[in-house]
Write an enzyme that holds these catalytic residues in place. Structure first.
Site, mmCIF file in Angstrom:
data_model
loop_
_atom_site.group_PDB
_atom_site.id
_atom_site.type_symbol
_atom_site.label_atom_id
_atom_site.label_comp_id
_atom_site.label_asym_id
_atom_site.label_seq_id
_atom_site.Cartn_x
_atom_site.Cartn_y
_atom_site.Cartn_z
ATOM 1 N N LYS A 185 -2.844 21.616 -4.839
ATOM 2 C CA LYS A 185 -1.637 21.315 -4.053
ATOM 3 C C LYS A 185 -1.331 19.833 -4.273
ATOM 4 O O LYS A 185 -1.983 18.956 -3.712
ATOM 5 C CB LYS A 185 -1.923 21.588 -2.568
ATOM 6 C CG LYS A 185 -0.741 21.990 -1.736
ATOM 7 C CD LYS A 185 0.353 20.945 -1.608
ATOM 8 C CE LYS A 185 -0.048 19.812 -0.709
ATOM 9 N NZ LYS A 185 0.837 18.648 -0.728
ATOM 10 N N GLU A 261 -11.993 11.406 -1.740
ATOM 11 C CA GLU A 261 -11.719 10.104 -2.373
ATOM 12 C C GLU A 261 -10.604 9.466 -1.552
ATOM 13 O O GLU A 261 -9.451 9.892 -1.648
ATOM 14 C CB GLU A 261 -11.245 10.297 -3.820
ATOM 15 C CG GLU A 261 -12.283 10.872 -4.758
ATOM 16 C CD GLU A 261 -13.386 9.893 -5.112
ATOM 17 O OE1 GLU A 261 -13.263 8.701 -4.788
ATOM 18 O OE2 GLU A 261 -14.386 10.332 -5.692
ATOM 19 N N CYS A 294 -5.855 2.786 -5.189
ATOM 20 C CA CYS A 294 -6.888 2.732 -4.143
ATOM 21 C C CYS A 294 -7.936 1.664 -4.427
ATOM 22 O O CYS A 294 -8.508 1.095 -3.514
ATOM 23 C CB CYS A 294 -7.545 4.090 -4.020
ATOM 24 S SG CYS A 294 -8.162 4.686 -5.592
ATOM 25 N N GLU A 393 -5.174 -0.709 4.918
ATOM 26 C CA GLU A 393 -4.696 -0.528 3.546
ATOM 27 C C GLU A 393 -3.161 -0.553 3.561
ATOM 28 O O GLU A 393 -2.526 0.283 4.201
ATOM 29 C CB GLU A 393 -5.190 0.820 3.022
ATOM 30 C CG GLU A 393 -4.901 1.019 1.563
ATOM 31 C CD GLU A 393 -5.321 2.396 1.077
ATOM 32 O OE1 GLU A 393 -5.064 3.386 1.778
ATOM 33 O OE2 GLU A 393 -5.893 2.472 -0.024
HETATM 34 P P1 NAD Z 1 -1.818 11.316 2.044
HETATM 35 O O1 NAD Z 1 -3.173 11.443 2.660
HETATM 36 O O2 NAD Z 1 -0.661 11.123 2.927
HETATM 37 O O3 NAD Z 1 -1.472 12.613 1.158
HETATM 38 C C1 NAD Z 1 -2.323 13.049 0.118
HETATM 39 C C2 NAD Z 1 -2.137 14.545 -0.076
HETATM 40 O O4 NAD Z 1 -2.546 15.222 1.117
HETATM 41 C C3 NAD Z 1 -0.694 14.993 -0.344
HETATM 42 O O5 NAD Z 1 -0.737 16.037 -1.303
HETATM 43 C C4 NAD Z 1 -0.256 15.540 1.005
HETATM 44 O O6 NAD Z 1 0.760 16.513 0.881
HETATM 45 C C5 NAD Z 1 -1.542 16.165 1.506
HETATM 46 N N1 NAD Z 1 -1.662 16.351 2.960
HETATM 47 C C6 NAD Z 1 -1.131 15.601 3.951
HETATM 48 N N2 NAD Z 1 -1.530 16.081 5.155
HETATM 49 C C7 NAD Z 1 -2.342 17.143 4.914
HETATM 50 C C8 NAD Z 1 -3.091 18.034 5.733
HETATM 51 N N3 NAD Z 1 -3.096 17.943 7.061
HETATM 52 N N4 NAD Z 1 -3.838 18.985 5.135
HETATM 53 C C9 NAD Z 1 -3.873 19.097 3.801
HETATM 54 N N5 NAD Z 1 -3.185 18.280 2.970
HETATM 55 C C10 NAD Z 1 -2.432 17.310 3.524
HETATM 56 O O7 NAD Z 1 -1.955 10.151 0.984
HETATM 57 P P2 NAD Z 1 -0.814 9.525 0.088
HETATM 58 O O8 NAD Z 1 -0.001 8.604 0.908
HETATM 59 O O9 NAD Z 1 -0.147 10.614 -0.675
HETATM 60 O O10 NAD Z 1 -1.690 8.667 -0.974
HETATM 61 C C11 NAD Z 1 -2.095 7.370 -0.768
HETATM 62 C C12 NAD Z 1 -3.540 7.319 -0.312
HETATM 63 O O11 NAD Z 1 -4.395 7.896 -1.304
HETATM 64 C C13 NAD Z 1 -4.052 5.899 -0.133
HETATM 65 O O12 NAD Z 1 -4.771 5.822 1.063
HETATM 66 C C14 NAD Z 1 -4.982 5.692 -1.335
HETATM 67 O O13 NAD Z 1 -5.981 4.735 -1.150
HETATM 68 C C15 NAD Z 1 -5.528 7.054 -1.511
HETATM 69 N N6 NAD Z 1 -6.068 7.244 -2.869
HETATM 70 C C16 NAD Z 1 -7.423 7.264 -3.037
HETATM 71 C C17 NAD Z 1 -7.959 7.392 -4.307
HETATM 72 C C18 NAD Z 1 -9.449 7.418 -4.525
HETATM 73 O O14 NAD Z 1 -9.876 7.859 -5.590
HETATM 74 N N7 NAD Z 1 -10.272 6.965 -3.580
HETATM 75 C C19 NAD Z 1 -7.110 7.506 -5.415
HETATM 76 C C20 NAD Z 1 -5.738 7.476 -5.208
HETATM 77 C C21 NAD Z 1 -5.221 7.354 -3.920
#
Ligand code: NAD
Length: 491
Positions: A185, A261, A294, A393
């Site tokens: 997803k 992650e 990240c 962040e």
């Molecule tokens: P987010 O958590 O808002 O969304 C990530 C994904 O989760 C999306 O596909 C979203 O649709 C889905 N999602 C949201 N709510 C959900 C729920 N309740 N249940 C299941 N899925 C759900 O994050 P974002 O804003 O899209 O991405 C940015 C974040 O990702 C930052 O915090 C960044 O640090 C992190 N990130 C971490 C890594 C790593 O490897 N540690 C890599 C890239 C990004």
């Protein structure tokens, strides 16, 4: 840079077929650099997600996928070759929908993840899935034991938008190589970076139906099915720490294996014996891809004894940093992904000012870029290490400079975070830099600008930056169960 015209796959991939949403719905895809709608994507429904989970379960339980590693290696190699053929289309997609700078797509956005698929294809074939342990005596008789590693089952993978092709491949590659089946997803902001992989899988591979399923949806909660449905065995998630916590709660109901992650707030520690011109001349690199990474080091720790000297170099680096149109090869910083993210970053900048940090460069929307969700490269100095902008962040082009007294103070400030994803140390002495690196509680660290990232390198976080490791054999083993069979000789 000349980019191929967009021709993305806009349908989902469920049970081996490219399909429209079950209710015929679509959602718009917006280019964050121009604010233009560039097309639509099938808007996967909860029913679509349930069908995908059923297909993945069936493929795991009823096909040869879990047991036939030669089949897996062949299909993953086809996927690799298909991605190579579609490389220029994937590049155009990631520039248009993620606002990725074209000049960066030669690395982590496109070229690296394609090469990663080749690694996963090889590992599927060459991993030692079963071995005999040394016999041990029990009641006077030698006892044999077989140690087996088996795929865990159906994987639910949820990914964000910032480096979408890489992040999708970082889930698909090891999970399929291990013998698991998977439902992906992707984030609604970058759907084609996933659906186009579905097209490659459908048209260029022998993947059995249901082994890989891709369900894009405008509704975040469509993904929540993956953390609650009892047919899913593993949830692998990359995204914010807040969503990671929610996924842990949901997955507890069926005791799923979870692999997270999450976010970061990494520190770049410049010790007083470092050559400041190198690391600080490159100080605006934290604005790369709009700071939407990240592992980017967004806190810069400078020794008080060389503070003003360091700040002057940084100020110049920020003022001369090139950013804007992601298709211009001179730029390494494009837009934020959405209006919402742009506003979020600007609100953190306001908070930084209110809490007393000194804004030296940037801090607003660039006047020369009237269209697109851009934020100026922003330099805050004299930042209190406990303030909001030093703790949370921001995920934007914002650097927080914090002074420190000595190495112990630098380690204390670096570790003063709920996160522990990455970091960097610069020093004239490798020994001294390594001593500091060993004391910082984070999953990856760079000394004097060295790069740690590679497909064979485990990546992940301490503390609230996550659970488990991605990439390398360690990342592959996250998708395996361990079985031990005791065998008594009948001879
Ligand atoms: P987010 O958590 O808002 O969304 C990530 C994904 O989760 C999306 O596909 C979203 O649709 C889905 N999602 C949201 N709510 C959900 C729920 N309740 N249940 C299941 N899925 C759900 O994050 P974002 O804003 O899209 O991405 C940015 C974040 O990702 C930052 O915090 C960044 O640090 C992190 N990130 C971490 C890594 C790593 O490897 N540690 C890599 C890239 C990004």
């Amino acid at each position: 840079m000349a980019l191929e015209p967009l021709a993305p796959e806009t349908r989902n991939y469920i049970d081996g077929k490219l399909v429209d949403a079950s209710n015929g719905g679509h959602f718009e895809n917006v280019n964050p650099a121009t604010e233009e709608v560039i097309g639509v994507c099938a808007d996967g429904t909860k029913d679509d997600m349930l069908s995908a989970v059923a297909a993945a379960r069936r493929a795991f339980d009823e096909s040869d996928w879990a047991n036939d590693h030669a089949l897996r290696a062949r299909c993953l190699r086809q996927l690799y070759e298909g991605m190579l053929e579609e490389k220029e289309q994937l590049r155009s997609i990631v520039v248009a929908e993620a606002g990725a700078c074209a000049s960066l797509t030669g690395f982590m956005h496109i070229d690296d993840p394609i090469e990663m698929m080749s690694y996963w294809a090889d590992l599927a074939n060459h991993y030692t899935y079963e071995q005999r342990m040394t016999d041990v005596p029990f009641m006077g008789q030698p006892q044999g034991r077989i140690l087996r590693r088996e795929p865990t089952g159906v994987v639910g993978a949820i990914t964000p938008w910032n480096v979408p092709v890489y992040l999708n491949i970082a889930k698909i590659g090891p999970a399929l190589a291990s013998g698991c089946t998977l439902v992906l997803k992707p984030a609604p902001d970058t759907p084609w970076s996933a659906t186009h992989l579905g097209k490659i899988a459908a048209e260029k591979t022998d993947l059995p139906p249901g082994v890989l399923n891709i369900v894009a949806s405008s509704d975040h909660l469509t993904g929540e099915i993956l953390s609650t449905d009892p047919r899913v065995d593993v949830v692998t998630f990359t995204g914010s720490t807040a969503t990671g916590r929610r996924i842990m709660e949901c997955a507890a109901g069926t005791v799923k294996k979870i692999f997270l992650e999450l976010g970061g707030k990494s520190a770049n520690v410049v010790l007083d014996d470092a050559d400041l011109a190198g690391p600080l001349g490159m100080g605006a690199m934290c604005c790369v891809h709009g700071g939407q990474g990240c592992a980017i080091t967004t806190r810069l720790l400078l020794p008080r004894s060389r503070y003003e000297e360091g700040v002057a170099i940084l100020e110049n680096a920020f003022k001369t940093w090139s950013y804007g149109d992601p298709t211009d090869p001179a730029n390494l910083q494009g837009p934020q992904i959405s209006k919402r993210q742009q506003e979020r970053v600007l609100s953190y900048i306001e908070k930084g000012k209110q809490e007393g940090a000194r804004l030296l460069v940037g801090g607003g929307v660039p006047k020369h870029l009237p269209k697109g969700y851009f934020v100026e490269p922003t330099l805050f100095v004299d930042v209190d290490p406990d303030s909001t902008i030093a703790q949370e962040e921001i995920f934007g082009p914002v650097l927080c400079v914090i002074p420190f007294d000595d190495d112990d103070d630098a380690v204390r400030i670096a570790n003063n975070s709920i996160y522990g994803l990455s970091g960097a140390i610069h020093s004239g002495s490798e020994e001294r830099a390594l001593a500091v690196a060993r004391r910082i509680r984070s999953g990856t660290l760079s000394v004097n600008g060295a790069m740690w990232f590679h497909v064979d390198t485990p990546f992940g976080g301490y503390k609230q930056s996550g659970l488990g490791r991605e990439n390398g054999e360690m990342g592959f083993e996250e998708y395996l169960e361990t079985k031990v069979i005791g065998v008594k000789s009948t001879a």
